[in-house]
Design an enzyme around this catalytic site. Structure first.
Site, PDB file in Angstrom:
ATOM      1  N   LYS A 132      -7.634 -21.747  15.941  1.00 25.59           N
ATOM      2  CA  LYS A 132      -7.434 -21.980  14.465  1.00 25.59           C
ATOM      3  C   LYS A 132      -7.898 -23.027  13.940  1.00 25.59           C
ATOM      4  O   LYS A 132      -8.442 -22.793  12.684  1.00 25.59           O
ATOM      5  CB  LYS A 132      -5.882 -21.687  14.316  1.00 25.59           C
ATOM      6  N   LYS A 169      -9.046 -10.498  18.321  1.00 27.04           N
ATOM      7  CA  LYS A 169      -7.761  -9.909  17.884  1.00 27.04           C
ATOM      8  C   LYS A 169      -7.387  -9.449  16.501  1.00 27.04           C
ATOM      9  O   LYS A 169      -7.981 -10.415  15.636  1.00 27.04           O
ATOM     10  CB  LYS A 169      -6.389 -10.558  18.364  1.00 27.04           C
ATOM     11  N   LYS A 177      -3.340 -11.140  10.922  1.00 28.39           N
ATOM     12  CA  LYS A 177      -2.927 -10.736   9.453  1.00 28.39           C
ATOM     13  C   LYS A 177      -3.598 -11.753   8.596  1.00 28.39           C
ATOM     14  O   LYS A 177      -3.719 -11.308   7.424  1.00 28.39           O
ATOM     15  CB  LYS A 177      -1.293 -10.854   9.449  1.00 28.39           C
TER      16      LYS A 177
HETATM   17  N1  AQP Z   1      -3.630  -8.400  17.573  1.00 28.95           N
HETATM   18  C1  AQP Z   1      -2.316  -8.409  17.940  1.00 28.95           C
HETATM   19  N2  AQP Z   1      -1.912  -7.414  18.993  1.00 28.95           N
HETATM   20  C2  AQP Z   1      -0.902  -7.466  19.546  1.00 28.95           C
HETATM   21  N3  AQP Z   1       0.232  -8.332  19.168  1.00 28.95           N
HETATM   22  C3  AQP Z   1      -0.233  -9.098  18.340  1.00 28.95           C
HETATM   23  N4  AQP Z   1       0.658 -10.270  17.903  1.00 28.95           N
HETATM   24  C4  AQP Z   1      -0.090 -11.002  16.920  1.00 28.95           C
HETATM   25  N5  AQP Z   1      -1.387 -10.342  16.759  1.00 28.95           N
HETATM   26  C5  AQP Z   1      -1.292  -9.316  17.631  1.00 28.95           C
HETATM   27  C6  AQP Z   1       2.150 -10.572  18.250  1.00 28.95           C
HETATM   28  O1  AQP Z   1       2.766 -10.635  16.973  1.00 28.95           O
HETATM   29  C7  AQP Z   1       3.757 -11.681  17.204  1.00 28.95           C
HETATM   30  C8  AQP Z   1       3.833 -12.465  16.175  1.00 28.95           C
HETATM   31  O2  AQP Z   1       2.610 -13.129  15.825  1.00 28.95           O
HETATM   32  P1  AQP Z   1       2.477 -14.574  14.789  1.00 28.95           P
HETATM   33  O3  AQP Z   1       2.529 -13.932  13.532  1.00 28.95           O
HETATM   34  O4  AQP Z   1       3.754 -15.295  14.803  1.00 28.95           O
HETATM   35  O5  AQP Z   1       1.298 -15.369  15.188  1.00 28.95           O
HETATM   36  P2  AQP Z   1      -0.096 -14.679  15.436  1.00 28.95           P
HETATM   37  O6  AQP Z   1      -0.020 -14.187  17.026  1.00 28.95           O
HETATM   38  O7  AQP Z   1      -0.997 -15.886  15.281  1.00 28.95           O
HETATM   39  O8  AQP Z   1      -0.390 -13.527  14.684  1.00 28.95           O
HETATM   40  P3  AQP Z   1      -1.411 -13.059  13.811  1.00 28.95           P
HETATM   41  O9  AQP Z   1      -1.194 -11.766  12.932  1.00 28.95           O
HETATM   42  O10 AQP Z   1      -2.752 -13.421  14.081  1.00 28.95           O
HETATM   43  O11 AQP Z   1      -0.974 -14.400  12.519  1.00 28.95           O
HETATM   44  P4  AQP Z   1      -2.056 -15.401  11.928  1.00 28.95           P
HETATM   45  O12 AQP Z   1      -3.219 -14.598  11.542  1.00 28.95           O
HETATM   46  O13 AQP Z   1      -1.202 -16.132  10.922  1.00 28.95           O
HETATM   47  O14 AQP Z   1      -2.428 -16.275  12.981  1.00 28.95           O
HETATM   48  C9  AQP Z   1       3.517 -12.480  18.534  1.00 28.95           C
HETATM   49  O15 AQP Z   1       4.254 -11.974  19.407  1.00 28.95           O
HETATM   50  C10 AQP Z   1       1.948 -11.979  18.882  1.00 28.95           C
HETATM   51  O16 AQP Z   1       1.822 -12.019  20.333  1.00 28.95           O
END
Ligand code: AQP
Length: 336
Positions: free
Chosen positions: A112, A199, A202
């Protein structure tokens, strides 16, 4: 008595199909088996810059989506992280026994901070991004959660949580339950539609890389149909050599609960066009009813009632644990 489980999603954008498959679908299954706590991780989301109005909308929207996807507030405590101040209070105490080296090893911090620096050469990286895993440890340890459902990418953070719990228990006597991860087997990691080696996220600046649960339905279909694949035209599951197609097969398999082998067999000899068209229909059929429910929930009083009750229940438990911790550490005043 049911075992307790806790998890949250950051309000850093509208949740994606990746969050839905990797997290929410599991919550829905787990809510019958466990005493489940699910929160909106708004404090985590400010580890990267957020705009006030957008953040406020994203917090409410995520809460509404939890309900629209099928979380039952009669069974699950749903709350907003910042409405339970014990999270930041415990986080500070845990930070004081977390080592710099432990946080420096976290791959999510490296990823990040690198992508923030890439998108803005002058970006200074906030300390919160670095100490985020200590807040995540507090989120879990406050509630005596036995299990934490995590995607593959969160495994490292949970390992740190376990180490911090054990460290505290060794020094101050049994205080925290050392939590175990539950990692879903299928669909644990959904990849970007434009770069399937990364991955789906969002907060990805490229809108075409992810499917948001609130994208217009024709946009969803279009994103699936234009997802990056390869040019050999052979339907096969091979994440190393065919990451794009394998990602789409995974999505298909998880949403239909059919095995990948079965799907590959059905589409052998068909072009990618037919496969992608069918997958687009499946994704749209999954998301459409969620969007319909979301519309009625977002502005409803029910949503505020659920969040008020959730915060109250969470605070009750969190306060009990925090008081115990503060006492063991020797903080505050001992009354005569
Ligand atoms: N691509 C993914 N595939 C499967 N699981 C996913 N998770 C996130 N992306 C994927 C799971 O969603 C939960 C919550 O995620 P989060 O929003 O707390 O943090 P993150 O993992 O950083 O998710 P994002 O979408 O990538 O958010 P941003 O863009 O804000 O960093 C977790 O259980 C995660 O494993």
């Amino acid at each position: 008595m049911k075992k307790r489980m806790i998890s949250g999603i950051q309000s850093s954008g509208t949740i994606t199909l990746g969050n839905y498959i990797g997290a929410i679908q599991n919550f829905i299954e787990l809510q019958n088996e466990y005493e489940l706590f699910v929160f909106i991780a708004d404090l985590h989301s400010i580890t990267v810059p957020q705009e006030r109005k957008t953040l406020q909308h994203n917090i409410r929207s995520l809460a509404a989506l939890y309900l629209a996807c099928g979380l039952d507030p009669e069974k699950v405590t749903i709350f907003i992280q910042s409405e339970v101040p014990q999270h930041t209070q415990l986080s500070w105490i845990l930070e004081c026994s977390t080592y710099m080296g432990e946080l420096e090893r976290m791959t999510q911090f490296k990823d990040k901070s690198r992508s923030q620096a890439d998108s803005n050469m002058n970006a200074s990286i906030g300390v919160g991004l670095f100490t985020y895993p200590a807040l995540m440890a507090a989120d879990i340890l406050l509630y005596d959660a036995t299990f934490v459902p995590v995607g593959e990418d969160q495994k490292q953070h949970l390992e740190l949580t376990r180490n911090l719990a054990q460290r505290f228990n060794n020094k101050h006597g049994d205080t925290f339950i050392v939590p175990e991860p539950i990692i879903p087997t299928a669909g644990a990691r959904i990849m970007s539609l434009t770069d399937p080696t990364r991955k789906m996220s969002k907060s990805d600046p490229n809108q075409k890389s992810f499917i948001s649960l609130l994208d217009p339905l024709p946009t969803i279909a279009k994103k699936i149909k234009s997802a990056v694949t390869d040019s050999d035209g052979v339907i096969a599951f091979d994440p190393e050599n065919k990451p794009g197609l394998s990602n789409l097969l995974t999505i298909y398999s998880v949403l239909t609960k059919r095995s990948i082998a079965d799907i590959v067999l059905e589409y052998t000899g068909c072009g990618y066009g037919k496969f992608k068209g069918d997958l687009a229909d499946i994704v749209v059929q999954t998301i459409e009813p969620i969007q319909q429910r979301y519309q009625t929930i977002y502005n409803s009083e029910l949503l505020d009632n659920v969040l008020d009750a959730g915060a109250q229940n969470a605070q009750r438990l969190a306060n009990r644990k925090l008081t115990k911790v503060q006492n063991k550490v020797g903080l505050g005043r001992k009354r005569k």
